[in-house]
Design a protein around this motif. Structure first.
Motif, PDB file in Angstrom:
ATOM      1  N   ILE A   1       0.840  -1.206   0.000  1.00  0.00           N
ATOM      2  CA  ILE A   1       0.000   0.000   0.000  1.00  0.00           C
ATOM      3  C   ILE A   1       0.870   1.248   0.000  1.00  0.00           C
ATOM      4  O   ILE A   1       0.608   2.213  -0.730  1.00  0.00           O
ATOM      5  N   ARG A   2       1.912   1.233   0.827  1.00  0.00           N
ATOM      6  CA  ARG A   2       2.811   2.393   0.909  1.00  0.00           C
ATOM      7  C   ARG A   2       3.523   2.624  -0.423  1.00  0.00           C
ATOM      8  O   ARG A   2       3.677   3.769  -0.877  1.00  0.00           O
ATOM      9  N   LYS A   3       3.953   1.534  -1.088  1.00  0.00           N
ATOM     10  CA  LYS A   3       4.606   1.666  -2.390  1.00  0.00           C
ATOM     11  C   LYS A   3       3.677   2.300  -3.417  1.00  0.00           C
ATOM     12  O   LYS A   3       4.087   3.169  -4.193  1.00  0.00           O
ATOM     13  N   GLU A   4       2.412   1.858  -3.428  1.00  0.00           N
ATOM     14  CA  GLU A   4       1.467   2.435  -4.389  1.00  0.00           C
ATOM     15  C   GLU A   4       1.245   3.917  -4.110  1.00  0.00           C
ATOM     16  O   GLU A   4       1.163   4.732  -5.037  1.00  0.00           O
ATOM     17  N   GLU A   5       1.123   4.273  -2.835  1.00  0.00           N
ATOM     18  CA  GLU A   5       0.935   5.683  -2.479  1.00  0.00           C
ATOM     19  C   GLU A   5       2.090   6.536  -2.992  1.00  0.00           C
ATOM     20  O   GLU A   5       1.886   7.635  -3.525  1.00  0.00           O
ATOM     21  N   LEU A   6       3.297   6.034  -2.829  1.00  0.00           N
ATOM     22  CA  LEU A   6       4.480   6.776  -3.275  1.00  0.00           C
ATOM     23  C   LEU A   6       4.545   6.860  -4.793  1.00  0.00           C
ATOM     24  O   LEU A   6       4.842   7.925  -5.362  1.00  0.00           O
ATOM     25  N   ILE A   7       4.280   5.740  -5.472  1.00  0.00           N
ATOM     26  CA  ILE A   7       4.346   5.723  -6.935  1.00  0.00           C
ATOM     27  C   ILE A   7       3.313   6.664  -7.550  1.00  0.00           C
ATOM     28  O   ILE A   7       3.630   7.459  -8.446  1.00  0.00           O
ATOM     29  N   THR A   8       2.060   6.567  -7.080  1.00  0.00           N
ATOM     30  CA  THR A   8       1.004   7.414  -7.656  1.00  0.00           C
ATOM     31  C   THR A   8       1.238   8.892  -7.353  1.00  0.00           C
ATOM     32  O   THR A   8       0.896   9.760  -8.167  1.00  0.00           O
ATOM     33  N   LYS A   9       1.849   9.179  -6.219  1.00  0.00           N
ATOM     34  CA  LYS A   9       2.159  10.568  -5.877  1.00  0.00           C
ATOM     35  C   LYS A   9       3.298  11.101  -6.748  1.00  0.00           C
ATOM     36  O   LYS A   9       3.230  12.218  -7.287  1.00  0.00           O
ATOM     37  N   ASP A  10       4.354  10.300  -6.909  1.00  0.00           N
ATOM     38  CA  ASP A  10       5.536  10.747  -7.640  1.00  0.00           C
ATOM     39  C   ASP A  10       5.299  10.884  -9.142  1.00  0.00           C
ATOM     40  O   ASP A  10       5.930  11.723  -9.804  1.00  0.00           O
ATOM     41  N   TYR A  11       4.398  10.057  -9.696  1.00  0.00           N
ATOM     42  CA  TYR A  11       4.217  10.038 -11.152  1.00  0.00           C
ATOM     43  C   TYR A  11       2.841  10.514 -11.610  1.00  0.00           C
ATOM     44  O   TYR A  11       2.475  10.332 -12.768  1.00  0.00           O
ATOM     45  N   LYS A  12       2.084  11.134 -10.712  1.00  0.00           N
ATOM     46  CA  LYS A  12       0.707  11.523 -11.052  1.00  0.00           C
ATOM     47  C   LYS A  12       0.642  12.540 -12.198  1.00  0.00           C
ATOM     48  O   LYS A  12      -0.364  12.594 -12.907  1.00  0.00           O
ATOM     49  N   ASP A  13       1.691  13.324 -12.373  1.00  0.00           N
ATOM     50  CA  ASP A  13       1.671  14.332 -13.442  1.00  0.00           C
ATOM     51  C   ASP A  13       1.979  13.726 -14.822  1.00  0.00           C
ATOM     52  O   ASP A  13       1.697  14.347 -15.842  1.00  0.00           O
ATOM     53  N   ASN A  14       2.539  12.539 -14.844  1.00  0.00           N
ATOM     54  CA  ASN A  14       2.948  11.929 -16.112  1.00  0.00           C
ATOM     55  C   ASN A  14       2.155  10.692 -16.500  1.00  0.00           C
ATOM     56  O   ASN A  14       2.118  10.314 -17.675  1.00  0.00           O
ATOM     57  N   ILE A  15       1.515  10.052 -15.521  1.00  0.00           N
ATOM     58  CA  ILE A  15       0.803   8.805 -15.782  1.00  0.00           C
ATOM     59  C   ILE A  15      -0.619   8.907 -15.231  1.00  0.00           C
ATOM     60  O   ILE A  15      -0.802   9.312 -14.079  1.00  0.00           O
TER      61      ILE A  15
END
Length: 217
Positions: A199-213
């Protein structure tokens, strides 16, 4: 056609579909047909909630998703599938329906299934990305006590263990399967730890790449 297996979890969706009047049923089908491929499932549910009422969108969408393996063949007789789905639902759920109610459910299912080729574009968006994988559907947990008896069965002082049974339901290549696991407390803690990390990994990934993906949930 043999009786169609219908998971217990989608019974509420069948009940809602059986009560839809023509106008509301048309609104549901039209709304699904207009949804873009890759729409967030929460957004799709929210659109259906506007038509059906709060918390009903998920139940109907989950039920419609369960039809995928029934309409894949080009020579499928949609009318036969609708009738058999109706008969199977009534038998498996032990629901009492009048002939008129049964006809309404069958007719409503026929209309949904007739439009399924368009509807499936959004319902299968994740499955297409995860083809040939084991795709999670549902999970049920049951906890019980295993008592260990001595050779002297009547002895009141006994030992025991608390065990947890996890029942996973998933699909693989459009086929519904089940997996049953038995775990103790240490096992549960390991599972929880791994889930918390995921869950923590998904939170970080979606936060870090939300502007591009644009992520599909």
């Amino acid at each position: 056609m043999a009786r169609i297996h219908i998971p217990n979890r989608v019974f509420p969706g069948f009940e809602i579909i059986s009560k839809l009047k023509n106008k509301k049923l048309d609104d549901v089908v039209n709304s699904l047909n207009k949804m873009p491929i890759g729409i967030d499932f929460e957004d799709a549910i929210e659109e259906l909630d506007k038509i059906l009422g709060q918390d009903r969108g998920y139940e109907v969408l989950d039920t419609i998703r369960s039809f995928s393996s029934l309409v894949e063949s080009n020579d499928t007789d949609i009318n036969d599938v609708a009738i058999n789905l109706t008969d199977s639902f009534i038998e498996l759920s032990k629901t009492n329906m009048s002939l008129n109610q049964k006809t309404i459910l069958s007719d409503n299912l026929f209309k949904i299934l007739s439009n399924y080729s368009v509807i499936s574009n959004i319902l299968k968006s994740r499955e297409l990305l995860l083809s040939n994988e084991n795709n999670f559907i549902d999970l049920e947990a049951m906890t019980d006590i295993r008592v260990i008896f001595d050779d002297e069965l009547s002895k009141k002082e006994r030992m025991g263990m608390v065990l947890h049974k996890l029942f996973f339901e998933y699909t693989r290549n459009s086929e519904t399967k089940e997996l049953h696991l038995t775990l103790d407390l240490d096992d549960l803690k390991k599972v929880k730890s791994e889930i918390d990390k995921a869950i923590r990994k998904e939170e970080l990934i979606t936060k870090d790449y939300k502007d591009n993906i644009k992520f599909i949930s």
